[in-house]
Scaffold this active site. Structure first.
Site, mmCIF file in Angstrom:
data_model
loop_
_atom_site.group_PDB
_atom_site.id
_atom_site.type_symbol
_atom_site.label_atom_id
_atom_site.label_comp_id
_atom_site.label_asym_id
_atom_site.label_seq_id
_atom_site.Cartn_x
_atom_site.Cartn_y
_atom_site.Cartn_z
ATOM 1 N N GLU A 1 -5.031 -2.780 6.937
ATOM 2 C CA GLU A 1 -5.301 -4.260 7.233
ATOM 3 C C GLU A 1 -7.294 -3.813 7.199
ATOM 4 O OE1 GLU A 1 -3.154 -7.008 9.746
ATOM 5 O OE2 GLU A 1 -1.647 -7.192 8.814
ATOM 6 N N GLU B 1 4.094 -6.335 5.193
ATOM 7 C CA GLU B 1 4.942 -6.865 6.162
ATOM 8 C C GLU B 1 4.295 -7.890 5.816
ATOM 9 O OE1 GLU B 1 1.960 -6.352 9.472
ATOM 10 O OE2 GLU B 1 1.123 -4.383 8.887
#
Length: 494
Positions: free
Chosen positions: A160, A279
């Site tokens: 991220e 995710e």
């Protein structure tokens, strides 16, 4: 038809809350083995059918020193974890994780720190993990008790990196260049590694789209996959939209696929970038704390993000798995986040029991029975209207066929909250010789949650409505439900 990627049924272990400490690892627990691993959790992990586990983060990895977690445990330093405001003891690290994976019979997905660290540290970790010996870090692994290389194939290049919450966040061009540089260096050790670049942290990021384009402009030739992350929860008690969350996942995957292919087209490349949806889950982001309570100064493994899932959440998870299967031509890896205690299908009590959350069941059944090839499914039926996604199919579905066992499996979700769905599965192109089973989750008591004393509210129950009639198999789907239909099929015409 596209093959069912076995890596689609992955999970995620991060040093966050009680996922590691008190989750998979609890020395002194009545079921703990000599390595401190909870045997009751290991048994549930095997039952869940997890095929890969991504480690060690997540946000945690962006300030992690992997060297802290190897060597004699009593000599490992405790560090402040900047991601989750906790104290990391480093009692559990890479070697413990790999031993645990061996007992779970699961493949690792290893993430490297490209937040506070970079290429050199990633290559050091690769050497420690995968080199046979005769070099500094490989010999260190051997001295630490593991003579053979781990042979880790799949690596995440950071996590991220677009997120302002991330330690060491970067612009797309900065990150793309670092990812490409790191990938090139890692491939000098092993050109056949599989490498995942960070995509946007979620579909709603203000830089979504341009991030993927700019990262892949820098790193297209050096990586194999790009990551997607998505979490879902009801907004304003809008259950119909929540049940249709797979619509968002579908659009997200299609959008990233189109962007990646556009970069490839500009480069006149025949290479296809695949997707790691590493995710995904239902996550009530305001329901459970993501940081320790005020006054707790850097605690060890505080309870964080411990969502307790409902039957409705299980139905949504079943629908998200349908979306992943539907895109198996491009989504070749996926990780439900996370495995234990932290937004997880498995929960534990310290020193006590472990049990299945409601979302455990659709994942376990799909992982067990979605095998072989994914079949194209034409959904021809009624629609329903949602506030968030507009008009959508009332029943979502995907099917798989395993030629080796002669089993065809159909996964279905009725997204309508108040009306059963009468469904006919057209099997005119299939030689169906029998019905194996049909099970359903949902339909009633959508708010029910599993507990240690009542662990089976969302256990799949037999659907007694299924029958074969001519070229069709007919069944009734209860409102707001997920179902799995298994058939014996000796021949399937694509």
């Amino acid at each position: 038809m596209a093959p069912v990627p076995r890596r689609l049924f992955g999970s995620f272990v991060e040093h966050l809350g009680r996922c590691v400490y008190g989750g998979i690892y609890e020395p002194g627990h009545p079921t703990a083995d000599a390595d401190g691993f909870r045997a009751d959790v290991l048994a549930l992990v095997r039952e869940l059918g997890v095929t890969t586990v991504r480690y060690p983060g997540g946000n945690f990895v962006s300030s992690y020193r992997w060297e802290d977690g190897v060597g004699p445990v009593d000599q490992r330093p405790a560090r402040l974890d900047l991601a989750w405001h906790s104290l990391e003891t480093n009692a559990f690290g890479l070697d413990e994780f790999m031993r645990w994976l061996g007992k779970a019979d699961v493949e690792p997905i290893m993430a490297v720190n490209l937040g506070t660290r970079g290429t050199a540290e990633a290559v050091d970790l690769l050497e420690y993990a995968n080199h046979r010996g005769g070099s500094h870090f490989a010999d260190q692994r051997r001295d630490n008790g593991t003579p053979d290389p781990y042979g880790i194939r799949l690596w995440c290049l950071g996590n991220e990196m677009d997120g302002p919450w991330q330690v060491g966040a970067r612009t797309a061009t900065e990150y793309g260049r670092l990812a490409a540089q790191t990938a090139k260096a890692m491939r000098r050790f092993d050109p056949d590694l599989e490498l995942i670049a960070c995509g946007s942290s979620h579909y709603g990021m203000p830089t979504f789209g341009t991030w993927e384009r700019d990262v892949l402009t820098e790193a297209y030739d050096d990586v194999d996959l790009i990551s997607l992350h998505a979490y879902y929860q009801p907004v304003d008690d809008d259950l119909p939209s929540f049940l249709a969350s797979a619509e968002d996942m579908d659009r997200y995957i299609d959008s990233v696929t189109a962007i990646a292919d556009s970069v490839g087209a500009i480069r006149k490349s025949t290479k296809k970038i695949m997707i790691a949806f590493d995710e995904w889950n239902v996550w009530y982001q305001s329901a459970a704390p993501s940081k320790p309570p005020s006054g707790e100064d850097w605690p060890v493994a505080p309870p964080l993000l411990e969502d307790h899932y409902s039957v409705a959440d299980a139905v949504v998870v079943g629908g998200l798995l349908i979306s992943l299967l539907r895109h198996s031509d491009r989504v070749t890896a996926a990780c439900q986040a996370q495995l234990v205690n932290v937004i997880a299908p498995i929960m534990t009590e310290p020193g006590g029991s472990a049990w299945r959350q409601t979302i455990f069941h659709p994942f376990a059944r799909t992982a067990q029975h979605a095998r072989g090839a994914v079949l194209d499914v034409l959904r021809d039926g009624s629609t329903t209207t949602t506030d968030r996604y507009g008009e959508v199919d009332a029943v979502d579905a995907v099917s798989t066929w395993d030629e080796s066992t002669g089993e065809m499996t159909v996964f279905l979700v009725n997204r309508v909250t108040d009306t059963p769905a009468e469904v006919t599965v057209d099997v005119s192109g299939v030689q169906v010789t029998g019905i194996i089973e049909c099970v359903t989750v949902g339909g009633t008591d959508l708010d029910a949650r599993n507990t240690p004393d009542g662990p089976d509210h969302a256990a799949p129950r037999a659907n007694g409505t299924v029958q074969q009639a001519g070229a069709g198999v007919q069944l009734t789907l209860p409102p707001a439900s997920w179902s799995m239909l298994r058939l014996r099929a000796t021949e399937v015409t694509p």
